[in-house]
Design a protein around this motif. Sequence first.
Motif, PDB file in Angstrom:
ATOM      1  N   HIS A 133      -6.962  -0.900  -3.216  1.00  0.00           N
ATOM      2  CA  HIS A 133      -5.951  -0.523  -2.236  1.00  0.00           C
ATOM      3  C   HIS A 133      -6.052   0.967  -1.894  1.00  0.00           C
ATOM      4  O   HIS A 133      -5.888   1.353  -0.733  1.00  0.00           O
ATOM      5  CB  HIS A 133      -4.551  -0.860  -2.732  1.00  0.00           C
ATOM      6  N   THR A 178      -7.411  -3.453  -8.800  1.00  0.00           N
ATOM      7  CA  THR A 178      -6.714  -3.795  -7.554  1.00  0.00           C
ATOM      8  C   THR A 178      -6.108  -2.541  -6.938  1.00  0.00           C
ATOM      9  O   THR A 178      -6.186  -2.335  -5.722  1.00  0.00           O
ATOM     10  CB  THR A 178      -5.622  -4.850  -7.814  1.00  0.00           C
ATOM     11  N   GLU A 201       0.819  -1.193   0.000  1.00  0.00           N
ATOM     12  CA  GLU A 201       0.000   0.000   0.000  1.00  0.00           C
ATOM     13  C   GLU A 201       0.865   1.259   0.000  1.00  0.00           C
ATOM     14  O   GLU A 201       0.490   2.252  -0.597  1.00  0.00           O
ATOM     15  CB  GLU A 201      -0.956  -0.005   1.186  1.00  0.00           C
ATOM     16  N   ASN A 212      -8.649   1.562   0.693  1.00  0.00           N
ATOM     17  CA  ASN A 212      -8.135   1.220   2.027  1.00  0.00           C
ATOM     18  C   ASN A 212      -7.194   2.299   2.551  1.00  0.00           C
ATOM     19  O   ASN A 212      -7.250   2.668   3.722  1.00  0.00           O
ATOM     20  CB  ASN A 212      -7.395  -0.122   1.998  1.00  0.00           C
TER      21      ASN A 212
END
Length: 54
Positions: free
Chosen positions: A31, A27, A1, A34
């Motif tokens: 990320h 993807t 990340e 998040n």
Amino acid sequence: EFQIARLVAMGATSKEVGTQLFLSPRTIDAHLRNIFRKLGITSRRQLRDLPLTT
């Protein structure tokens, strides 16, 4: 990340980050969601303004 956050903060698109890290743009976007949640931010611009350290 951290790599994703660093690249996006430098102005890279999800597609560009995905190409560099061999991941799909979807993807990368997952990320990023998040990362945004963890940092309490809502945009790439806010990410760019944060001091990212290793």
